[in-house]
Design an enzyme around this catalytic site. Structure first.
Site, PDB file in Angstrom:
ATOM      1  N   LYS A 237      48.992  44.265  29.203  1.00 30.78           N
ATOM      2  CA  LYS A 237      48.034  44.985  29.864  1.00 30.78           C
ATOM      3  C   LYS A 237      48.996  45.458  31.205  1.00 30.78           C
ATOM      4  CE  LYS A 237      43.813  45.603  30.872  1.00 30.78           C
ATOM      5  NZ  LYS A 237      42.444  45.933  30.077  1.00 30.78           N
TER       6      LYS A 237
ATOM      7  N   ASP B 137      41.381  51.452  31.664  1.00 26.75           N
ATOM      8  CA  ASP B 137      40.689  50.467  32.107  1.00 26.75           C
ATOM      9  C   ASP B 137      40.122  50.819  33.237  1.00 26.75           C
ATOM     10  OD1 ASP B 137      40.180  47.295  31.470  1.00 26.75           O
ATOM     11  OD2 ASP B 137      40.649  47.386  33.493  1.00 26.75           O
TER      12      ASP B 137
ATOM     13  N   THR C 199      33.386  50.714  23.485  1.00 33.04           N
ATOM     14  CA  THR C 199      33.197  49.426  24.145  1.00 33.04           C
ATOM     15  C   THR C 199      31.811  49.088  24.359  1.00 33.04           C
ATOM     16  OG1 THR C 199      35.625  49.656  25.176  1.00 33.04           O
ATOM     17  CG2 THR C 199      34.291  47.917  25.971  1.00 33.04           C
TER      18      THR C 199
HETATM   19  P1  NDP Z   1      35.524  52.148  34.964  1.00 30.92           P
HETATM   20  O1  NDP Z   1      36.513  52.283  35.870  1.00 30.92           O
HETATM   21  O2  NDP Z   1      34.753  53.415  34.141  1.00 30.92           O
HETATM   22  O3  NDP Z   1      34.081  51.387  35.673  1.00 30.92           O
HETATM   23  C1  NDP Z   1      34.194  50.400  36.542  1.00 30.92           C
HETATM   24  C2  NDP Z   1      32.959  50.192  37.041  1.00 30.92           C
HETATM   25  O4  NDP Z   1      32.707  48.952  37.916  1.00 30.92           O
HETATM   26  C3  NDP Z   1      32.433  51.141  38.200  1.00 30.92           C
HETATM   27  O5  NDP Z   1      31.259  51.479  38.192  1.00 30.92           O
HETATM   28  C4  NDP Z   1      33.092  50.635  39.237  1.00 30.92           C
HETATM   29  O6  NDP Z   1      32.543  50.910  40.691  1.00 30.92           O
HETATM   30  C5  NDP Z   1      32.415  49.044  39.074  1.00 30.92           C
HETATM   31  N1  NDP Z   1      33.530  48.081  39.729  1.00 30.92           N
HETATM   32  C6  NDP Z   1      34.805  47.883  39.641  1.00 30.92           C
HETATM   33  N2  NDP Z   1      35.537  46.916  40.345  1.00 30.92           N
HETATM   34  C7  NDP Z   1      34.477  46.400  40.992  1.00 30.92           C
HETATM   35  C8  NDP Z   1      34.327  45.430  41.730  1.00 30.92           C
HETATM   36  N3  NDP Z   1      35.461  44.769  42.299  1.00 30.92           N
HETATM   37  N4  NDP Z   1      33.003  44.939  42.430  1.00 30.92           N
HETATM   38  C9  NDP Z   1      31.855  45.772  41.785  1.00 30.92           C
HETATM   39  N5  NDP Z   1      31.956  46.846  40.849  1.00 30.92           N
HETATM   40  C10 NDP Z   1      33.066  47.154  40.730  1.00 30.92           C
HETATM   41  O7  NDP Z   1      35.980  50.970  34.045  1.00 30.92           O
HETATM   42  P2  NDP Z   1      35.368  50.276  32.755  1.00 30.92           P
HETATM   43  O8  NDP Z   1      33.966  50.754  32.495  1.00 30.92           O
HETATM   44  O9  NDP Z   1      36.545  51.084  31.612  1.00 30.92           O
HETATM   45  O10 NDP Z   1      35.757  48.931  32.783  1.00 30.92           O
HETATM   46  C11 NDP Z   1      34.830  47.820  33.228  1.00 30.92           C
HETATM   47  C12 NDP Z   1      35.130  46.453  32.738  1.00 30.92           C
HETATM   48  O11 NDP Z   1      35.071  46.394  31.311  1.00 30.92           O
HETATM   49  C13 NDP Z   1      36.499  45.997  33.307  1.00 30.92           C
HETATM   50  O12 NDP Z   1      36.314  44.436  33.350  1.00 30.92           O
HETATM   51  C14 NDP Z   1      37.247  46.269  32.116  1.00 30.92           C
HETATM   52  O13 NDP Z   1      38.353  45.349  31.926  1.00 30.92           O
HETATM   53  C15 NDP Z   1      36.392  45.693  31.107  1.00 30.92           C
HETATM   54  N6  NDP Z   1      36.817  46.688  29.749  1.00 30.92           N
HETATM   55  C16 NDP Z   1      36.830  48.015  29.557  1.00 30.92           C
HETATM   56  C17 NDP Z   1      37.393  48.363  28.313  1.00 30.92           C
HETATM   57  C18 NDP Z   1      37.020  49.967  28.001  1.00 30.92           C
HETATM   58  O14 NDP Z   1      37.349  50.345  26.932  1.00 30.92           O
HETATM   59  N7  NDP Z   1      37.161  50.763  29.073  1.00 30.92           N
HETATM   60  C19 NDP Z   1      37.417  47.824  27.124  1.00 30.92           C
HETATM   61  C20 NDP Z   1      37.257  46.231  27.227  1.00 30.92           C
HETATM   62  C21 NDP Z   1      36.937  45.744  28.508  1.00 30.92           C
HETATM   63  P3  NDP Z   1      33.185  52.235  41.656  1.00 30.92           P
HETATM   64  O15 NDP Z   1      32.927  53.317  40.929  1.00 30.92           O
HETATM   65  O16 NDP Z   1      32.608  51.629  42.859  1.00 30.92           O
HETATM   66  O17 NDP Z   1      34.482  51.541  41.552  1.00 30.92           O
END
Ligand code: NDP
Length: 444
Positions: A124, A164, A207
């Site tokens: 990572k 991510d 995902t």
């Molecule tokens: P994105 O950046 O596309 O979206 C993240 C979302 O979560 C946004 O809506 C963001 O809000 C919100 N967010 C981020 N940080 C925080 C926080 N500290 N508190 C509250 N909300 C938060 O990321 P992904 O959708 O790709 O990833 C989301 C989760 O899924 C993560 O944990 C990632 O590790 C996991 N994941 C992702 C994969 C993938 O294929 N993308 C695969 C497996 C797991 P804002 O816009 O305000 O920042």
């Protein structure tokens, strides 16, 4: 060494990294019985080696912003374990990133990748760079500088990063372009690429869709249906949007989503087209959803989303977003199933609440493995210089990946006397394959 002693050592050797300690503790608790059954793993120090990354890379990322000012960020890549394949795992760009976050994510990735059944080790990376509010030009400059260093350490047979939080198609594009320029090679060194230049169909959806395919298996065993269920999906990024999309396709009603500022509640069901336009195209805040859906509500503060009554909760934003209190509220409001799209979104106390109250619980390592699995398929397509159809990849994701992971986790939980506990099952099933490979490969 006992599991307890290994954990004490991890805490001592990696101070001030609570997320990493939390991830290690959960896995070690689960695999203790496997070690009793396999004293040879103890003798070979498999677990002691597993908790120490093979390589940790930390670097300076200098770049110039649009006003001509020099900016410095910190870059990370943790190459955790390569026993079953090249390191594989996403890059996270978020101001909260530090080595402890990258280590927790890299550690989890080892077991997740193993569960997919594909040949991928765990890694990572990321940076404390915040893409929010930056121009495309600034994001490009940052990505180019980041890749100028990272390219020394990665390669299609060595380490294959992906997206991510904060790293989507735009960032992957800028990084791929810089890698290609510096190395003069067009290879599948990153996944999540655009469809015209080596990306896989279904990777964007993988995902979120995979999460729901996993959830369907959980529901089948409970005799419940997704059709007609009320769903809350936190976050409004890649995972949340496509999980919500699949729920809607299957006849569920998604009523709430969030971003880091607050959440929206739409009793008539979220208008995903509006969310996509805001988050994927305009890169705006979710608050603006009310402009196109004035009857919906916006509530400041993202943690309040767990007060919304639902049958199915999908934590799809970030780590530790469901604490004990939020879990208790969900249970009081009658939740039947929780499937984790984000990595480690439920605290250990919250997981206990779900398990105690017989809420079906799909842990992240298993339930969100669809993204990295399709990344694995992207690597296969790149090696073949072919691209597969959407339907082919989607069907493979459902039948060969997510259903397989569910069966493996369920079987391992039963085998070790904890039927229905998919947390333990996923940890054990993921661990066994890596442990066998490490044992076979000797002391490396
Ligand atoms: P994105 O950046 O596309 O979206 C993240 C979302 O979560 C946004 O809506 C963001 O809000 C919100 N967010 C981020 N940080 C925080 C926080 N500290 N508190 C509250 N909300 C938060 O990321 P992904 O959708 O790709 O990833 C989301 C989760 O899924 C993560 O944990 C990632 O590790 C996991 N994941 C992702 C994969 C993938 O294929 N993308 C695969 C497996 C797991 P804002 O816009 O305000 O920042």
């Amino acid at each position: 060494m006992s599991v307890k002693k290994i954990l004490e050592d991890v805490i001592k050797r990696n101070p001030n990294e609570p997320e990493f300690h939390q991830a290690v503790e959960e896995v070690l608790e689960s695999i203790a019985p496997v070690l009793e059954k396999h004293p040879e793993y103890k003798e070979a120090g498999i677990v002691e080696r597993l908790v120490e990354p093979e390589r940790q890379i930390l670097f300076r990322v200098p770049w110039m912003d649009d006003s001509g000012k020099v900016q410095i960020n910190r870059g990370f890549r943790v190459e955790f374990n390569s026993a079953i394949g090249p390191y594989k795992g996403g890059l996270r760009f978020h101001p909260s990133v530090y080595i402890g976050i990258i280590k927790f994510l890299g550690f989890e990735q080892i077991f997740k990748n193993s569960l997919t059944g594909l040949m991928m080790g765990g890694g990572k990376g990321g940076s404390d760079f915040d893409p929010k509010g930056k121009s495309d030009n600034e994001v490009m400059k940052f990505c180019q500088s980041f890749m100028t260093e990272l390219q020394r350490h990665i390669g299609p047979d060595t380490d294959v990063p992906a997206g991510d939080i904060g790293v989507g198609g735009r960032e992957i594009g800028f990084m791929f372009g810089q890698y290609k320029r510096l190395r003069n090679e067009f290879t599948g060194v990153l996944t999540g690429k655009g469809l015209d230049w080596g990306g896989s169909l279904t990777r964007t959806e993988a995902t979120g869709y995979g999460l729901i395919y996993f959830l369907l298996q959980m529901l089948k065993d409970m005799g419940k249906e997704i059709k007609g269920a009320t769903v809350v999906s936190s976050g409004s990024g890649n995972v949340s949007i496509y999980a919500a999309q699949k729920c809607q396709q299957l006849g569920a009603k998604v009523v709430a989503m969030s971003d880091s500022n607050g959440y929206i509640y739409d009793a008539e069901g979220i208008d995903l087209k509006a969310v996509k336009q805001l988050k994927e195209v305009e890169r705006k805040r979710l608050k603006d959803y009310l402009k196109s859906r004035p009857k919906a509500q916006y509530v400041e503060g993202c943690s309040g989303i767990w007060n919304v009554k639902c049958d199915i909760a999908l934590p799809n934003a970030t780590q530790n977003e469901i604490n004990k209190k939020a879990a208790e509220t969900l249970v009081e409001n009658g939740v039947w199933a929780v499937a984790e799209g984000a990595n480690m979104p439920s605290t250990p106390d919250a997981i206990k609440v779900f398990l105690k109250n017989k809420v079906a619980f799909g842990p992240a390592k298993a339930a969100n493995a669809g993204g990295v699995a399709v990344s694995g398929l992207e690597m296969a397509q790149n090696s073949q210089r072919l691209s597969w159809l959407f339907e082919e990849v989607d069907e493979y994701l459902d039948k060969n990946i997510m259903q397989h992971i569910y069966r493996e986790a369920k079987k391992a939980a039963e085998e070790y006397g904890q039927p229905g506990n998919l947390v333990v099952g996923a940890n054990i099933a993921g661990f066994e394959k890596v442990a066998r490979a490490m044992y076979a490969q000797g002391l490396v």
